[in-house]
Design an enzyme around this catalytic site. Structure first.
Site, PDB file in Angstrom:
ATOM      1  N   GLY A   9      26.679   6.835  57.414  1.00  0.00           N
ATOM      2  CA  GLY A   9      27.731   5.894  57.033  1.00  0.00           C
ATOM      3  C   GLY A   9      28.726   5.784  58.182  1.00  0.00           C
ATOM      4  N   LYS A 181      46.377  17.603  54.396  1.00  0.00           N
ATOM      5  CA  LYS A 181      45.786  16.258  54.336  1.00  0.00           C
ATOM      6  C   LYS A 181      45.580  15.860  52.879  1.00  0.00           C
ATOM      7  CE  LYS A 181      43.135  12.813  56.325  1.00  0.00           C
ATOM      8  NZ  LYS A 181      41.757  12.571  55.959  1.00  0.00           N
ATOM      9  N   GLU A 261      36.875   9.507  45.757  1.00  0.00           N
ATOM     10  CA  GLU A 261      36.798  10.969  45.880  1.00  0.00           C
ATOM     11  C   GLU A 261      37.907  11.624  45.066  1.00  0.00           C
ATOM     12  OE1 GLU A 261      34.673  11.900  50.058  1.00  0.00           O
ATOM     13  OE2 GLU A 261      36.589  10.874  50.321  1.00  0.00           O
TER      14      GLU A 261
HETATM   15  P1  NAD Z   1      30.266   6.563  53.970  1.00  0.00           P
HETATM   16  O1  NAD Z   1      30.111   6.255  52.518  1.00  0.00           O
HETATM   17  O2  NAD Z   1      30.504   5.448  54.937  1.00  0.00           O
HETATM   18  O3  NAD Z   1      28.972   7.334  54.474  1.00  0.00           O
HETATM   19  C1  NAD Z   1      28.331   8.335  53.739  1.00  0.00           C
HETATM   20  C2  NAD Z   1      26.828   8.181  53.965  1.00  0.00           C
HETATM   21  O4  NAD Z   1      26.173   9.314  53.434  1.00  0.00           O
HETATM   22  C3  NAD Z   1      26.238   6.962  53.257  1.00  0.00           C
HETATM   23  O5  NAD Z   1      25.472   6.224  54.199  1.00  0.00           O
HETATM   24  C4  NAD Z   1      25.330   7.574  52.192  1.00  0.00           C
HETATM   25  O6  NAD Z   1      24.189   6.787  51.911  1.00  0.00           O
HETATM   26  C5  NAD Z   1      24.939   8.869  52.886  1.00  0.00           C
HETATM   27  N1  NAD Z   1      24.414   9.890  51.969  1.00  0.00           N
HETATM   28  C6  NAD Z   1      24.982  10.394  50.839  1.00  0.00           C
HETATM   29  N2  NAD Z   1      24.176  11.305  50.277  1.00  0.00           N
HETATM   30  C7  NAD Z   1      23.077  11.391  51.070  1.00  0.00           C
HETATM   31  C8  NAD Z   1      21.869  12.148  51.004  1.00  0.00           C
HETATM   32  N3  NAD Z   1      21.635  13.016  50.012  1.00  0.00           N
HETATM   33  N4  NAD Z   1      20.953  11.962  51.982  1.00  0.00           N
HETATM   34  C9  NAD Z   1      21.167  11.078  52.991  1.00  0.00           C
HETATM   35  N5  NAD Z   1      22.275  10.330  53.110  1.00  0.00           N
HETATM   36  C10 NAD Z   1      23.219  10.492  52.144  1.00  0.00           C
HETATM   37  O7  NAD Z   1      31.413   7.646  54.076  1.00  0.00           O
HETATM   38  P2  NAD Z   1      32.402   7.939  55.306  1.00  0.00           P
HETATM   39  O8  NAD Z   1      33.495   6.930  55.323  1.00  0.00           O
HETATM   40  O9  NAD Z   1      31.593   8.160  56.536  1.00  0.00           O
HETATM   41  O10 NAD Z   1      33.076   9.293  54.815  1.00  0.00           O
HETATM   42  C11 NAD Z   1      32.427  10.560  54.871  1.00  0.00           C
HETATM   43  C12 NAD Z   1      33.496  11.616  54.569  1.00  0.00           C
HETATM   44  O11 NAD Z   1      34.458  11.582  55.637  1.00  0.00           O
HETATM   45  C13 NAD Z   1      34.295  11.341  53.286  1.00  0.00           C
HETATM   46  O12 NAD Z   1      34.595  12.535  52.634  1.00  0.00           O
HETATM   47  C14 NAD Z   1      35.564  10.665  53.794  1.00  0.00           C
HETATM   48  O13 NAD Z   1      36.667  10.835  52.931  1.00  0.00           O
HETATM   49  C15 NAD Z   1      35.771  11.398  55.108  1.00  0.00           C
HETATM   50  N6  NAD Z   1      36.571  10.631  56.076  1.00  0.00           N
HETATM   51  C16 NAD Z   1      36.248   9.349  56.379  1.00  0.00           C
HETATM   52  C17 NAD Z   1      37.009   8.653  57.318  1.00  0.00           C
HETATM   53  C18 NAD Z   1      36.679   7.226  57.700  1.00  0.00           C
HETATM   54  O14 NAD Z   1      37.475   6.612  58.430  1.00  0.00           O
HETATM   55  N7  NAD Z   1      35.557   6.660  57.276  1.00  0.00           N
HETATM   56  C19 NAD Z   1      38.102   9.292  57.936  1.00  0.00           C
HETATM   57  C20 NAD Z   1      38.398  10.616  57.598  1.00  0.00           C
HETATM   58  C21 NAD Z   1      37.620  11.282  56.666  1.00  0.00           C
HETATM   59  O1  KPL Z   2      43.918   9.134  55.048  1.00  0.00           O
HETATM   60  C1  KPL Z   2      44.351   8.094  54.581  1.00  0.00           C
HETATM   61  C2  KPL Z   2      43.468   7.365  53.658  1.00  0.00           C
HETATM   62  O2  KPL Z   2      43.615   6.158  53.493  1.00  0.00           O
HETATM   63  O3  KPL Z   2      42.566   8.016  53.089  1.00  0.00           O
HETATM   64  C3  KPL Z   2      45.752   7.651  54.887  1.00  0.00           C
HETATM   65  C4  KPL Z   2      46.390   8.673  55.804  1.00  0.00           C
HETATM   66  C5  KPL Z   2      46.538   7.530  53.629  1.00  0.00           C
HETATM   67  C6  KPL Z   2      45.801   6.353  55.667  1.00  0.00           C
HETATM   68  O4  KPL Z   2      45.492   5.239  54.911  1.00  0.00           O
END
Ligand code: NAD
Ligand code: KPL
Length: 302
Positions: A9, A181, A261
């Site tokens: 993802g 966080k 989440e």
């Molecule tokens: P996302 O939904 O874009 O990607 C997750 C991927 O994991 C999806 O493609 C899904 O199909 C895959 N997946 C789930 N279960 C699976 C399995 N069993 N086998 C294979 N693939 C599987 O999520 P994301 O935005 O990349 O977020 C991932 C984590 O990082 C989350 O906890 C999110 O809160 C955290 N996070 C994201 C960001 C951001 O900017 N996207 C920033 C900070 C933290």
């Molecule tokens: O981490 C964030 C989120 O959207 O999950 C913040 C810090 C609130 C920024 O949008």
């Protein structure tokens, strides 16, 4: 050493593209043959940074491949983490290291309990990324990745992250990072869902934020994380200011009818407060309101 990345993802693709660009061996682990075929048709992982777009022909396989895994980046959502980790457990080398990129708290502990022999390293990330198409990620916000497992022993491969332009810092206080966080996300994200607004508009909710921060600071203190209610409120207001034009990740999930989440953010905070016999009426109420809003949209409430 190959970086196995489970979860192609937003963050999984962001890490995969930067590591591949730096010449690191990367293998994407995809859910099944259908997803693998979809990936192969897309001819690699796309990375957009401002006006630049590059594509990286990264190798991929399904989860049931047979190559042993020494280093795994678990880049799925918190609610998928335990099951995803269990699905690759038979392939993990005895000294495997797993980087857990999940937001919130609870999933890291669940994975560590499932895989007691692996070295589980939690990552608290303030980077921002989203997919503009399957396997094509936009690097939307620069930030930091704090890594740690409670020990002082930082892995040697952190240098590879520097080379790959993945900002990183090892910390012996990863739990405190994750709690802080979580507190920010508990104060900001649910309110943006309930008020249907960008982060910036929450600057008008100072009284509500102050009450939430006071309860959250008390909860953090029960978990050995020292921060005063005023300091937490200041941090929350700074983030609101710095991200005023953004929609929070939870707001975006709800708008796009995706599971949130909640269970690893407010849900975790509520349960932890109850376990500590700490009375937190404001975030108990916020949790209930958020659950009602999710239920109304037919989304999971935990
Ligand atoms: P996302 O939904 O874009 O990607 C997750 C991927 O994991 C999806 O493609 C899904 O199909 C895959 N997946 C789930 N279960 C699976 C399995 N069993 N086998 C294979 N693939 C599987 O999520 P994301 O935005 O990349 O977020 C991932 C984590 O990082 C989350 O906890 C999110 O809160 C955290 N996070 C994201 C960001 C951001 O900017 N996207 C920033 C900070 C933290
Ligand atoms: O981490 C964030 C989120 O959207 O999950 C913040 C810090 C609130 C920024 O949008």
């Amino acid at each position: 050493m190959t970086w196995h990345i489970l979860g192609a993802g937003s963050l999984g693709c962001l890490w995969a593209a930067r590591l591949a660009r730096a010449g690191e061996p990367v293998l994407l682990l995809l859910r099944d043959r259908q997803r693998l075929a979809q990936y192969r048709a897309s001819t690699g992982v796309g990375l957009r940074e401002g006006d630049n777009f590059s594509r990286f022909p990264i190798a991929a396989d399904t989860l049931d491949g047979n190559q042993p895994i020494q280093r795994l980046l678990l880049a799925c959502k918190a609610y998928d983490a335990e099951e995803a980790a269990a699905s690759v457990a038979p392939r993990l080398a005895p000294t495997a290291e797993i980087l857990l990129l999940q937001n919130g708290l609870g999933s890291q502990q669940a994975v560590a309990e499932r895989l007691p022999r692996a070295r589980c390293i939690a990552v608290s990330s303030t980077e921002g990324a989203y997919l503009e198409a399957p396997f094509s990620v936009v690097w939307a916000g620069r930030g930091q990745n704090w890594l740690g497992d409670g020990s002082e022993q930082a892995p040697a491969w952190l240098a590879a992250l520097d080379k790959a332009e993945i900002p990183q810092q090892w910390t012996t206080q990863i739990d405190a990072r994750l709690w802080k966080k979580l507190a920010l996300n508990c104060a900001i994200n649910p309110l943006t869902v309930l008020h249907q607004c960008r982060n910036g508009l929450l600057a008008e909710q100072q009284e509500t934020l102050a009450t939430l921060c006071s309860e959250l600071a008390a909860l953090l203190s029960r978990n050995q994380v020292r921060i005063s209610a005023d300091e937490l409120l200041n941090e929350v207001l700074q983030v609101i200011n710095a991200t005023a034009a953004n929609y929070s990740s939870m707001y975006q999930d709800v708008q796009q009818n995706r599971r949130t989440e909640i269970a690893y953010l407010l849900g975790y905070a509520v349960q932890n407060a109850r376990a500590h016999h700490l009375h937190c009426p404001a975030f108990e109420q916020l949790h209930q309101q958020l659950q009602n809003a999710l239920a109304q949209r037919g989304l999971p409430t935990d």
